[in-house]
Design a protein around this motif. Structure first.
Motif, mmCIF file in Angstrom:
data_model
loop_
_atom_site.group_PDB
_atom_site.id
_atom_site.type_symbol
_atom_site.label_atom_id
_atom_site.label_comp_id
_atom_site.label_asym_id
_atom_site.label_seq_id
_atom_site.Cartn_x
_atom_site.Cartn_y
_atom_site.Cartn_z
ATOM 1 N N ASP A 1 -21.119 28.133 33.157
ATOM 2 C CA ASP A 1 -20.514 29.024 32.159
ATOM 3 C C ASP A 1 -20.187 28.262 30.876
ATOM 4 O O ASP A 1 -20.450 28.756 29.780
ATOM 5 N N ASP A 2 -19.626 27.045 31.000
ATOM 6 C CA ASP A 2 -19.321 26.252 29.807
ATOM 7 C C ASP A 2 -20.593 25.777 29.108
ATOM 8 O O ASP A 2 -20.636 25.696 27.881
ATOM 9 N N LEU A 3 -21.627 25.473 29.885
ATOM 10 C CA LEU A 3 -22.903 25.052 29.274
ATOM 11 C C LEU A 3 -23.489 26.175 28.429
ATOM 12 O O LEU A 3 -24.030 25.936 27.353
ATOM 13 N N LYS A 4 -23.368 27.402 28.918
ATOM 14 C CA LYS A 4 -23.899 28.551 28.173
ATOM 15 C C LYS A 4 -22.987 28.929 27.007
ATOM 16 O O LYS A 4 -23.459 29.263 25.924
ATOM 17 N N ARG A 5 -21.681 28.883 27.204
ATOM 18 C CA ARG A 5 -20.715 29.322 26.192
ATOM 19 C C ARG A 5 -20.651 28.356 25.005
ATOM 20 O O ARG A 5 -20.685 28.778 23.851
#
Length: 156
Positions: free
Chosen positions: A97-101
């Motif tokens: 999620d952090d990689l995408k966000r």
């Protein structure tokens, strides 16, 4: 003479491998990507940001590739998290999620220059803290692994 030649080959081999990045996926052989492959086969991303490890009023421009692009390039799906392992075996994990966000990158250059091991290279996983100030916290700082040698993928 043969010993000197063998020793120099070993030294060259160790030096060259310092510029490779190993990606480990469960139940698969490790994938070793050369610096040349990473630079030529993945989209190049750059951003300027300040870091807590430099003068906070000074920004540096980091160039590399996003983890999302690397996962796509390697056709890796259903990722839960990614761990980053440094030359000294320090490791930290980041959620998909952090990689995408936040679209952090694995940088291989700073201010247009290749990163040397003594300058946190050859790879540094880093967030754009200027664009996403919420990543400028101790929790995210511990995730920004420099002297990166290996990436380990965890599935959902």
């Amino acid at each position: 003479m043969k010993r000197i030649f063998a020793a120099s080959l070993l030294l060259i081999s160790n030096f060259a491998s310092a510029f490779d990045l190993t990606v480990r996926v469960p139940d698969q052989a490790p994938v070793v990507l050369s610096m040349h492959q990473l630079k030529s086969e993945l989209p190049v991303v750059s951003f300027s940001t300040s870091t807590p490890w430099a003068d906070n009023e000074h920004t540096s421009t980091f160039t590399g590739f996003t983890m999302v692009d690397l996962l796509s390039y390697l056709n890796i799906k259903d990722v839960a998290s990614v761990s980053f392992i440094a030359l000294n075996d320090y490791s930290a994990s980041t959620s998909i999620d952090d990689l995408k966000r936040y679209k952090p990158i694995v940088a291989y250059a700073v201010n247009g220059e290749p990163m040397r091991v003594r300058d946190k290279g050859p790879f540094w996983f880093i967030y754009n803290m200027s664009k996403y100030p919420q990543t400028d916290t101790p929790e995210y700082h511990t995730q920004m692994v420099w002297q990166l040698k290996e990436i380990s993928i965890k599935y959902k």
